[in-house]
Design a protein around this motif. Structure first.
Motif, mmCIF file in Angstrom:
data_model
loop_
_atom_site.group_PDB
_atom_site.id
_atom_site.type_symbol
_atom_site.label_atom_id
_atom_site.label_comp_id
_atom_site.label_asym_id
_atom_site.label_seq_id
_atom_site.Cartn_x
_atom_site.Cartn_y
_atom_site.Cartn_z
ATOM 1 N N ALA A 110 29.230 19.252 -0.432
ATOM 2 C CA ALA A 110 30.567 18.767 0.412
ATOM 3 C C ALA A 110 30.852 19.628 1.594
ATOM 4 C CB ALA A 110 32.126 18.487 -0.556
ATOM 5 N N ALA A 111 30.649 20.923 1.726
ATOM 6 C CA ALA A 111 31.148 21.301 2.743
ATOM 7 C C ALA A 111 29.895 20.888 3.753
ATOM 8 C CB ALA A 111 30.529 23.220 2.698
ATOM 9 N N LEU A 112 29.202 20.531 3.587
ATOM 10 C CA LEU A 112 28.200 20.260 4.632
ATOM 11 C C LEU A 112 28.730 19.052 5.888
ATOM 12 C CD1 LEU A 112 24.608 21.346 3.504
ATOM 13 C CD2 LEU A 112 25.539 22.546 5.281
ATOM 14 N N ILE A 113 28.973 17.846 4.484
ATOM 15 C CA ILE A 113 29.346 16.915 4.788
ATOM 16 C C ILE A 113 30.518 17.117 6.386
ATOM 17 C CG2 ILE A 113 30.500 14.248 4.395
ATOM 18 C CD1 ILE A 113 28.624 14.969 2.100
ATOM 19 N N LEU A 114 32.040 17.980 5.243
ATOM 20 C CA LEU A 114 32.782 18.291 6.114
ATOM 21 C C LEU A 114 32.445 18.697 7.445
ATOM 22 C CD1 LEU A 114 35.530 19.691 3.368
ATOM 23 C CD2 LEU A 114 35.520 18.168 4.906
ATOM 24 N N VAL A 115 31.802 19.707 7.226
ATOM 25 C CA VAL A 115 31.221 20.565 8.520
ATOM 26 C C VAL A 115 30.745 18.972 9.373
ATOM 27 C CG1 VAL A 115 29.006 22.017 9.935
ATOM 28 C CG2 VAL A 115 31.194 22.751 7.883
ATOM 29 N N MET A 116 29.629 18.247 8.759
ATOM 30 C CA MET A 116 29.686 17.443 9.969
ATOM 31 C C MET A 116 29.648 16.246 10.330
ATOM 32 S SD MET A 116 25.198 16.957 8.590
ATOM 33 C CE MET A 116 25.985 16.654 6.923
ATOM 34 N N VAL A 117 31.461 16.018 9.414
ATOM 35 C CA VAL A 117 32.372 14.724 10.009
ATOM 36 C C VAL A 117 33.116 15.114 10.759
ATOM 37 C CG1 VAL A 117 30.930 13.275 8.812
ATOM 38 C CG2 VAL A 117 33.218 14.418 8.181
ATOM 39 N N GLN A 118 33.394 16.510 10.521
ATOM 40 C CA GLN A 118 34.717 17.327 10.718
ATOM 41 C C GLN A 118 35.645 17.007 12.935
ATOM 42 O OE1 GLN A 118 34.753 20.653 13.712
ATOM 43 N NE2 GLN A 118 36.611 20.220 13.946
ATOM 44 N N PRO A 119 35.019 16.484 13.497
ATOM 45 C CA PRO A 119 35.425 16.237 14.714
ATOM 46 C C PRO A 119 36.159 15.180 14.070
ATOM 47 C CG PRO A 119 33.191 17.117 15.337
ATOM 48 C CD PRO A 119 32.646 16.642 14.147
ATOM 49 N N ARG A 120 35.105 14.241 14.150
ATOM 50 C CA ARG A 120 35.425 12.816 13.318
ATOM 51 C C ARG A 120 37.392 12.840 12.945
ATOM 52 N NH1 ARG A 120 31.380 8.761 11.919
ATOM 53 N NH2 ARG A 120 30.901 9.274 14.101
ATOM 54 N N LEU A 121 36.897 13.559 11.761
ATOM 55 C CA LEU A 121 38.077 13.533 10.842
ATOM 56 C C LEU A 121 39.021 14.835 11.451
ATOM 57 C CD1 LEU A 121 36.039 15.023 7.244
ATOM 58 C CD2 LEU A 121 37.998 13.060 7.749
ATOM 59 N N ALA A 122 38.774 15.690 12.517
ATOM 60 C CA ALA A 122 40.344 15.596 12.676
ATOM 61 C C ALA A 122 40.818 15.352 13.766
ATOM 62 C CB ALA A 122 39.769 17.488 14.214
ATOM 63 N N ARG A 123 40.143 14.303 14.232
ATOM 64 C CA ARG A 123 40.576 13.547 15.323
ATOM 65 C C ARG A 123 41.824 12.243 14.562
ATOM 66 N NH1 ARG A 123 35.828 13.332 18.254
ATOM 67 N NH2 ARG A 123 35.272 12.092 17.529
ATOM 68 N N TRP A 124 40.805 12.679 13.468
ATOM 69 C CA TRP A 124 41.662 10.858 12.648
ATOM 70 C C TRP A 124 43.345 12.071 12.051
ATOM 71 C CZ3 TRP A 124 43.623 11.458 6.820
ATOM 72 C CH2 TRP A 124 43.578 9.840 6.933
ATOM 73 N N VAL A 125 43.154 13.014 11.722
ATOM 74 C CA VAL A 125 44.183 13.781 10.728
ATOM 75 C C VAL A 125 45.280 14.053 12.315
ATOM 76 C CG1 VAL A 125 44.596 15.951 10.381
ATOM 77 C CG2 VAL A 125 42.517 15.098 9.249
ATOM 78 N N LYS A 126 44.586 14.357 13.353
ATOM 79 C CA LYS A 126 45.652 14.811 15.089
ATOM 80 C C LYS A 126 46.409 13.320 15.540
ATOM 81 C CE LYS A 126 45.642 16.189 19.659
ATOM 82 N NZ LYS A 126 44.769 17.147 20.285
ATOM 83 N N GLN A 127 45.700 12.238 14.782
ATOM 84 C CA GLN A 127 46.032 11.127 15.356
ATOM 85 C C GLN A 127 47.486 10.721 14.178
ATOM 86 O OE1 GLN A 127 43.440 8.337 15.535
ATOM 87 N NE2 GLN A 127 42.785 8.940 17.892
ATOM 88 N N ARG A 128 47.012 10.651 13.428
ATOM 89 C CA ARG A 128 48.288 10.869 12.460
ATOM 90 C C ARG A 128 48.899 11.543 11.837
ATOM 91 N NH1 ARG A 128 46.986 8.203 6.947
ATOM 92 N NH2 ARG A 128 48.666 8.256 6.861
ATOM 93 N N ARG A 129 49.371 12.541 12.193
ATOM 94 C CA ARG A 129 50.466 13.923 12.553
ATOM 95 C C ARG A 129 50.777 13.051 13.496
ATOM 96 N NH1 ARG A 129 46.794 18.829 10.608
ATOM 97 N NH2 ARG A 129 47.846 19.051 8.376
ATOM 98 N N GLU A 130 50.780 12.483 14.955
ATOM 99 C CA GLU A 130 51.220 12.392 16.365
ATOM 100 C C GLU A 130 51.561 11.217 16.236
ATOM 101 O OE1 GLU A 130 48.283 11.679 18.814
ATOM 102 O OE2 GLU A 130 48.065 14.481 19.339
ATOM 103 N N GLY A 131 51.045 10.050 15.025
ATOM 104 C CA GLY A 131 52.148 8.844 14.833
ATOM 105 C C GLY A 131 53.010 8.967 14.165
ATOM 106 N N ASP A 132 53.306 10.525 13.149
ATOM 107 C CA ASP A 132 54.117 11.000 11.826
ATOM 108 C C ASP A 132 55.418 11.375 12.671
ATOM 109 O OD1 ASP A 132 53.312 9.656 10.458
ATOM 110 O OD2 ASP A 132 52.561 11.400 9.206
ATOM 111 N N GLY A 133 55.326 11.204 14.379
ATOM 112 C CA GLY A 133 56.231 12.371 15.097
ATOM 113 C C GLY A 133 56.437 13.811 14.763
#
Length: 255
Positions: A110-133
């Motif tokens: 699970a940790a390795l999957i997190l590391v590999m997809v981390q840039p994409r997930l980080a962008r998604w989390v950032k977009q969600r937070r920016e959408g929430d204002g």
């Protein structure tokens, strides 16, 4: 232990200290070596944890430049690691020896999957937070806090690839430079190992020869790891994490 065995434990400590500072999973080097030289599994695990604490301190010192300005984040996440480490250490001393072994490879994968997809997930989390204002929380939010606590439990119990889990989680939930996150990872892992070590010293059987050899080796390795790790680009650092984590899974499944 013979002199050759002591030299092997020292060398394993150097390797583990360096790997822990860069990635995590140094336990997967020292723990099997101690088992090979006849230490019972729980004693080997306890002695290994205590011995690696000085190396963790060495790694944190090596990354002190990247830790500047992160005091609030370290206090928040560090409290979760502290409680998790206490919980994990108590579990190690009270539960059957094989109770956690079955899920360790799953956690590392699970940790390795997190590391590999981390840039994409980080962008998604950032977009969600920016959408929430709202601004991103300094400590990554309540989900990261709970995950760091759970990782602390795992780290207090066994600890192999604890750093892989932490860096994967931090990369997703905290918008920060990878090297600065690696510094945070080193502090959180140190907190878990240190609090576990204190508990083990008080109530568990410890092989102090093994502790001393691993401690000396891990201090050297911690400084070497900080020097090497700081020079790695985020992409290379992620690649190293994935390689080391994959080896960790293979070794655990084969044991």
């Amino acid at each position: 232990m013979t002199w050759l065995e002591m030299l092997a434990v020292l060398a394993a400590g150097i390797a583990a200290g360096g790997i822990n500072t860069i990635v995590g999973s140094g336990t997967l080097i020292t723990f099997p070596v101690l088992l090979a030289f006849g230490l019972p599994p729980v004693t080997a695990n306890v002695s290994n944890t205590i011995g690696l604490v000085p190396g963790s301190i060495s790694g944190v010192i090596g990354y002190r430049r990247e830790l500047a300005g992160q005091r609030a984040r370290l206090l928040t996440l560090g409290s979760a690691s502290l409680l998790g480490g206490i919980t994990g250490a108590v579990l190690l001393l009270t539960l059957p020896a094989d109770a956690f072994k079955a899920i360790v490879p799953v956690l590392i994968i699970a940790a390795l999957i997190l590391v590999m997809v981390q840039p994409r997930l980080a962008r998604w989390v950032k977009q969600r937070r920016e959408g929430d204002g709202g601004p991103a929380p300094e400590h990554g939010g309540p989900i990261l806090l709970a995950a760091v606590y759970a990782t602390g439990i795992y780290g207090g119990y066994f600890g192999a690839a604890q750093g892989v889990l932490l860096i994967g989680l931090l990369g997703v939930f905290v918008h920060e430079d990878m090297q600065r996150l690696n510094g945070v990872k080193n502090v959180l892992a140190l907190i878990v190992n240190a609090v576990s070590a204190v508990i083990f010293i008080v109530v568990a059987d410890v092989d102090w020869t093994a502790v001393a050899l691993i401690a000396v080796g891990s201090i050297i390795g911690g400084q070497l790891g900080a020097t090497v790790g700081r020079r790695m680009s985020p992409t290379v650092l992620r690649a190293v994490i994935v390689v080391v984590g994959t080896i960790a899974v293979i070794r655990l499944l084969a044991s």
